[in-house]
Design a protein around this motif. Structure first.
Motif, PDB file in Angstrom:
ATOM      1  N   MET A 127     -17.874 -10.808 -12.248  1.00  0.00           N
ATOM      2  CA  MET A 127     -18.066 -10.596 -10.815  1.00  0.00           C
ATOM      3  C   MET A 127     -17.362 -11.699 -10.013  1.00  0.00           C
ATOM      4  O   MET A 127     -16.654 -11.414  -9.039  1.00  0.00           O
ATOM      5  CB  MET A 127     -19.554 -10.579 -10.477  1.00  0.00           C
ATOM      6  CG  MET A 127     -19.835 -10.412  -8.998  1.00  0.00           C
ATOM      7  SD  MET A 127     -21.567 -10.616  -8.585  1.00  0.00           S
ATOM      8  CE  MET A 127     -21.838 -12.324  -8.996  1.00  0.00           C
ATOM      9  N   ASN A 128     -17.539 -12.934 -10.427  1.00  0.00           N
ATOM     10  CA  ASN A 128     -16.876 -14.040  -9.733  1.00  0.00           C
ATOM     11  C   ASN A 128     -15.355 -13.965  -9.859  1.00  0.00           C
ATOM     12  O   ASN A 128     -14.640 -14.318  -8.923  1.00  0.00           O
ATOM     13  CB  ASN A 128     -17.375 -15.377 -10.265  1.00  0.00           C
ATOM     14  CG  ASN A 128     -18.748 -15.708  -9.738  1.00  0.00           C
ATOM     15  OD1 ASN A 128     -19.147 -15.224  -8.691  1.00  0.00           O
ATOM     16  ND2 ASN A 128     -19.468 -16.528 -10.473  1.00  0.00           N
ATOM     17  N   TYR A 177     -21.699 -12.106 -14.886  1.00  0.00           N
ATOM     18  CA  TYR A 177     -21.612 -13.070 -13.791  1.00  0.00           C
ATOM     19  C   TYR A 177     -20.183 -13.585 -13.642  1.00  0.00           C
ATOM     20  O   TYR A 177     -19.642 -13.650 -12.541  1.00  0.00           O
ATOM     21  CB  TYR A 177     -22.580 -14.225 -14.058  1.00  0.00           C
ATOM     22  CG  TYR A 177     -22.482 -15.344 -13.063  1.00  0.00           C
ATOM     23  CD1 TYR A 177     -23.018 -15.226 -11.787  1.00  0.00           C
ATOM     24  CD2 TYR A 177     -21.835 -16.531 -13.396  1.00  0.00           C
ATOM     25  CE1 TYR A 177     -22.921 -16.254 -10.876  1.00  0.00           C
ATOM     26  CE2 TYR A 177     -21.732 -17.564 -12.499  1.00  0.00           C
ATOM     27  CZ  TYR A 177     -22.278 -17.424 -11.233  1.00  0.00           C
ATOM     28  OH  TYR A 177     -22.164 -18.445 -10.332  1.00  0.00           O
ATOM     29  N   PHE A 207     -13.531 -11.185 -10.060  1.00  0.00           N
ATOM     30  CA  PHE A 207     -13.028 -10.150  -9.156  1.00  0.00           C
ATOM     31  C   PHE A 207     -13.050 -10.624  -7.707  1.00  0.00           C
ATOM     32  O   PHE A 207     -12.122 -10.339  -6.938  1.00  0.00           O
ATOM     33  CB  PHE A 207     -13.819  -8.858  -9.307  1.00  0.00           C
ATOM     34  CG  PHE A 207     -13.491  -8.097 -10.567  1.00  0.00           C
ATOM     35  CD1 PHE A 207     -12.182  -7.927 -10.974  1.00  0.00           C
ATOM     36  CD2 PHE A 207     -14.490  -7.553 -11.343  1.00  0.00           C
ATOM     37  CE1 PHE A 207     -11.864  -7.233 -12.128  1.00  0.00           C
ATOM     38  CE2 PHE A 207     -14.192  -6.850 -12.491  1.00  0.00           C
ATOM     39  CZ  PHE A 207     -12.881  -6.699 -12.884  1.00  0.00           C
ATOM     40  N   ILE A 208     -14.069 -11.351  -7.323  1.00  0.00           N
ATOM     41  CA  ILE A 208     -14.118 -11.890  -5.958  1.00  0.00           C
ATOM     42  C   ILE A 208     -12.993 -12.889  -5.754  1.00  0.00           C
ATOM     43  O   ILE A 208     -12.288 -12.859  -4.735  1.00  0.00           O
ATOM     44  CB  ILE A 208     -15.493 -12.530  -5.688  1.00  0.00           C
ATOM     45  CG1 ILE A 208     -16.565 -11.447  -5.624  1.00  0.00           C
ATOM     46  CG2 ILE A 208     -15.472 -13.330  -4.391  1.00  0.00           C
ATOM     47  CD1 ILE A 208     -17.979 -11.984  -5.589  1.00  0.00           C
ATOM     48  N   SER A 209     -12.782 -13.765  -6.720  1.00  0.00           N
ATOM     49  CA  SER A 209     -11.727 -14.777  -6.604  1.00  0.00           C
ATOM     50  C   SER A 209     -10.340 -14.142  -6.565  1.00  0.00           C
ATOM     51  O   SER A 209      -9.490 -14.541  -5.758  1.00  0.00           O
ATOM     52  CB  SER A 209     -11.792 -15.750  -7.782  1.00  0.00           C
ATOM     53  OG  SER A 209     -13.027 -16.407  -7.792  1.00  0.00           O
ATOM     54  N   GLY A 223      -9.599 -11.163  -5.560  1.00  0.00           N
ATOM     55  CA  GLY A 223      -9.452 -10.503  -4.262  1.00  0.00           C
ATOM     56  C   GLY A 223      -9.094 -11.473  -3.157  1.00  0.00           C
ATOM     57  O   GLY A 223      -8.251 -11.188  -2.298  1.00  0.00           O
ATOM     58  N   LEU A 224      -9.718 -12.645  -3.170  1.00  0.00           N
ATOM     59  CA  LEU A 224      -9.394 -13.654  -2.164  1.00  0.00           C
ATOM     60  C   LEU A 224      -7.989 -14.208  -2.359  1.00  0.00           C
ATOM     61  O   LEU A 224      -7.272 -14.473  -1.392  1.00  0.00           O
ATOM     62  CB  LEU A 224     -10.425 -14.780  -2.207  1.00  0.00           C
ATOM     63  CG  LEU A 224     -11.831 -14.409  -1.736  1.00  0.00           C
ATOM     64  CD1 LEU A 224     -12.789 -15.563  -1.993  1.00  0.00           C
ATOM     65  CD2 LEU A 224     -11.825 -14.043  -0.267  1.00  0.00           C
TER      66      LEU A 224
END
Length: 72
Positions: free
Chosen positions: A44-45, A41, A47-49, A51-52
């Motif tokens: 995943m968070n 978890y 990698f999203i952060s 990327g942003l």
């Protein structure tokens, strides 16, 4: 002068993004060591952060090119 302004904008955005990535990864590693069962978890968070956060210097490069193209 426009070239200098564009270079400063891109450089500052790159520095800010690198600092943001460092902070996100540091906190993710801390969270993973505290709760290893939730590592998927957190990863995943992260990698999203990241990327942003990486979108910011890309947008700055686009604005830098727009500065150069519009005001030369």
């Amino acid at each position: 002068m426009i070239y200098i302004a564009a270079a400063i904008a891109v450089g500052c955005a790159a520095l800010a993004a690198s600092y943001g990535n460092q902070a996100v990864m540091k906190k993710t590693i801390e969270a993973m060591t505290r709760q290893p069962e939730m590592k998927d978890y957190f990863r995943m968070n992260m990698f999203i952060s990241v990327g942003l956060i990486e979108a910011v210097p890309i947008i700055a490069v686009v604005f830098g090119f727009l500065l150069i193209l519009l005001f030369r």
